[in-house]
Design a protein around this motif. Structure first.
Motif, PDB file in Angstrom:
ATOM      1  N   GLU A 254      10.060 -36.610  52.582  1.00  0.00           N
ATOM      2  CA  GLU A 254      11.104 -35.451  52.760  1.00  0.00           C
ATOM      3  C   GLU A 254      12.265 -35.189  51.803  1.00  0.00           C
ATOM      4  OE1 GLU A 254      10.802 -33.607  57.355  1.00  0.00           O
ATOM      5  OE2 GLU A 254      12.153 -35.214  56.857  1.00  0.00           O
TER       6      GLU A 254
ATOM      7  N   LYS B 196       3.526 -29.694  54.060  1.00  0.00           N
ATOM      8  CA  LYS B 196       3.134 -30.602  53.085  1.00  0.00           C
ATOM      9  C   LYS B 196       1.942 -29.931  52.516  1.00  0.00           C
ATOM     10  CE  LYS B 196       6.656 -33.048  53.986  1.00  0.00           C
ATOM     11  NZ  LYS B 196       7.837 -32.753  52.908  1.00  0.00           N
TER      12      LYS B 196
ATOM     13  N   ASP C 258       1.022 -33.369  47.821  1.00  0.00           N
ATOM     14  CA  ASP C 258       2.158 -34.239  48.432  1.00  0.00           C
ATOM     15  C   ASP C 258       1.501 -35.333  48.813  1.00  0.00           C
ATOM     16  OD1 ASP C 258       4.520 -32.354  48.076  1.00  0.00           O
ATOM     17  OD2 ASP C 258       3.474 -31.168  49.947  1.00  0.00           O
TER      18      ASP C 258
ATOM     19  N   VAL D 106       5.517 -37.748  56.490  1.00  0.00           N
ATOM     20  CA  VAL D 106       6.317 -36.656  56.650  1.00  0.00           C
ATOM     21  C   VAL D 106       7.799 -36.989  56.400  1.00  0.00           C
ATOM     22  CG1 VAL D 106       7.236 -34.498  57.806  1.00  0.00           C
ATOM     23  CG2 VAL D 106       4.775 -34.967  57.825  1.00  0.00           C
TER      24      VAL D 106
ATOM     25  N   LEU E  67       0.705 -33.216  58.590  1.00  0.00           N
ATOM     26  CA  LEU E  67       1.075 -33.270  57.401  1.00  0.00           C
ATOM     27  C   LEU E  67       1.366 -31.642  57.022  1.00  0.00           C
ATOM     28  CD1 LEU E  67      -0.644 -35.900  55.680  1.00  0.00           C
ATOM     29  CD2 LEU E  67       1.569 -35.843  55.618  1.00  0.00           C
TER      30      LEU E  67
ATOM     31  N   ARG F 270      -2.423 -24.813  52.025  1.00  0.00           N
ATOM     32  CA  ARG F 270      -1.842 -26.151  52.439  1.00  0.00           C
ATOM     33  C   ARG F 270      -2.714 -27.063  52.343  1.00  0.00           C
ATOM     34  NH1 ARG F 270       2.363 -25.050  57.530  1.00  0.00           N
ATOM     35  NH2 ARG F 270       2.733 -22.951  57.207  1.00  0.00           N
TER      36      ARG F 270
END
Length: 561
Positions: free
Chosen positions: A561, A37, A15, A557, A32, A176
């Motif tokens: 979204e 994310k 992301d 973030v 994040l 992640r």
């Protein structure tokens, strides 16, 4: 070399790309990943340098009206801190300072508000004695901290890095965060005016320990894309050519000789790369270099220097042996003294002090120079009150090339001249000034402003306990031996940088945000392209990385979204 998007061959999507695994990058990555994310964390250094410059720091943080201050009887407030910050910053550029001023106001609010509680919730603790840095010495609305605000993290630099490193490493295990050391970004990828990724060189594996130079040999290339890119790559402190190029005339001629307070990877590459992608750099001429640097007898990186964190008592002389004028005293006005030194035509100056002063007032900046605080050893911290200089300071006295120790002023000056290789200093000139200073101690009042400041400092409990020696005569026979320290200009921080709004979005020359591009930490002047203005109040560099990294991470973030 083969260019490819996914080095592992896996269909992994990111992301966000974060460039730089220093404190600002780790904070942004944590924010994040906290929100689910997937983050690609790129850094040109080997994994041994995880945490960047912050790991090497003394761990000082600027806090306002903290419990530590209140316990020491210090009355602080947001209003007083803002007065000090703005008086020090001296914002005077309507365009370039527009966002820097807004970041300054937001940061002081943060330091007077949730900063301490936020860090405490992550496990950060503070040494109970608050230090007094950048004391100023001017009028109330001028430069300097009116009160002690320098809060030392228990564990110093590694102690402030640790909570974010632990979280990032846990997210790496969970998938992640995809951490790629030895990935040197050479270009930001753009499409339809937006930044959509980064490409660059995969550097050869390196076993270089933390802080040491690593090879720049490229063995392959990479290309990655994401919805947003956060640049958190640091400043220019180790790039002496760039420092001299940007050196402001108001500070005199750039030093011909400097030592480095940061590892060689602090090279400013990403500033130029981001500028090539349209990012606007402002306040290039604002920088923060120290005047109390000594050559490290045990260097880690090239031209490695250590900063003395001095108390207020040492006599400060220029290269020709003349005492600097007020308020160019130890710990009062870093850039004011830097200009005074450069105006002499020399790149060095001298401290003259006594054994009593060095035992009480000398500390060395850096996590590795404070093993008691870094190692969180209460027993070792308490040993600082025992007779004798702290062990790291004593090591410099014994092994450092910048220290001269003698039993009388004549032999001291002879040793100083021997160190610089000529008979530039005259004993009678140096002795006359110190004798004049010593006479001022015969009364509890007098006209020497340094002695007045010293007596005032001892009204602060912290200074009286561990930072300011009992006023005494330098030439008093019971106070020796005499010590002289040659001081070098020590490169350190970049105060200007990429201009960003309060969300950390990078702006172009028209003041328009560049879609997908964010910046945090020193590369953005710690926020807005220069939240400090012309001068810093100390303890605000790590704090600026924390605040701007958090802001950029949270803004991304919200945006994606």
């Amino acid at each position: 070399m083969q260019r490819y998007k996914k080095e592992t061959g896996e269909n992994m999507e990111h992301d966000v790309i974060v460039i730089g695994a220093g404190l600002a990058g780790l904070v942004a990555t944590t924010e994040l990943a906290n929100s689910g994310k997937k983050v690609l964390l790129l850094d040109q250094e080997p994994e041994s340098s995880f945490g960047g410059q912050a790991w090497w720091s003394f761990g000082g943080l600027f806090l306002v009206n903290s419990p530590e201050q209140r316990r020491m009887g210090i009355k602080d407030s947001r209003e007083l801190a803002m007065q000090d910050w703005m008086g020090s910053a001296g914002f005077d550029r309507e365009d370039e300072d527009y966002w820097g001023r807004k970041w300054a106001e937001a940061y002081v609010d943060f330091a007077a508000g949730e900063k301490r509680e936020w860090l405490q919730s992550m496990g950060v603790k503070f040494f109970p004695v608050v230090g007094w840095a950048e004391r100023g010495g001017y009028l109330a609305e001028g430069h300097g901290n009116s009160v002690p605000r320098f809060h030392i993290v228990w564990g110093t630099g590694p102690g402030i890095v640790a909570p974010f490193e632990q979280r990032v490493r846990e997210y790496i295990k969970q998938g992640r965060v995809d951490y790629r050391p030895r990935h040197q970004v050479d270009q930001l990828i753009q499409e339809n005016g937006a930044v959509i990724g980064a490409e660059g060189s995969i550097l050869a594996p390196s076993s270089a320990p933390r802080g040491e130079e690593s090879t720049r040999e490229a063995v392959d290339e990479f290309t990655f894309q994401a919805q947003a890119v956060i640049v958190a790559s640091g400043g220019i402190g180790a790039n002496f050519d760039l420092v001299r190029k940007n050196w402001p005339s108001r500070l005199g001629a750039p030093p011909k000789s400097m030592i480095s307070g940061v590892p060689s990877h602090v090279d400013g590459r990403m500033l130029q790369i981001t500028e090539s992608a349209g990012g606007r750099i402002v306040n290039r001429d604002r920088m923060w270099h120290y005047t109390e640097g000594i050559k490290n007898w045990n260097p880690v990186w090239p031209k490695h220097g250590i900063r003395i964190l001095p108390g207020p008592s040492s006599i400060w002389l220029d290269a020709e042996g003349q005492r600097f004028q007020a308020p160019n005293f130890p710990g009062f006005d870093t850039l004011g003294t830097l200009k005074a030194i450069q105006d002499t035509g020399y790149d060095y100056s001298w401290f003259i002090l006594t054994q009593k002063i060095i035992e009480r007032e000398f500390a060395l900046s850096g996590s590795e120079q404070n093993p008691d605080l870094t190692g969180k050893s209460v027993k070792k911290v308490l040993s600082r009150v025992l007779p004798g200089a702290p062990a790291p300071v004593q090591a410099f006295m014994d092994k450092g090339e910048d220290f001269v120790v003698a039993d009388n002023i004549n032999n001291l000056v002879i040793g100083m001249n021997k160190l610089i290789g000529n008979k530039q200093l005259k004993t009678e000139v140096v002795e006359r000034q110190i004798q004049a200073r010593d006479r001022e101690l015969d009364n509890n009042f007098g006209k020497d402003l340094q002695i007045t400041a010293l007596r005032g400092a001892r009204n602060s409990r912290g200074d009286k306990l561990i930072r300011a020696a009992v006023p005494h005569k330098i030439l008093g026979p019971k106070n020796g031996p005499l010590i002289a320290v040659r001081l070098h200009i020590l490169s350190r921080k970049t105060l200007g940088g990429l201009q960003t709004n309060l969300s950390g979005q990078v702006l172009d020359e028209t003041g328009t945000t560049i879609p997908g591009l964010y910046a945090a930490g020193e590369v953005s002047g710690f926020g807005g392209g220069g939240e400090h203005g012309y001068r810093a109040l100390e303890g605000s560099f790590l704090g600026g990385c924390l605040f701007s990294g958090r802001a950029a991470g949270r803004a991304v973030v919200a945006q994606i979204e």
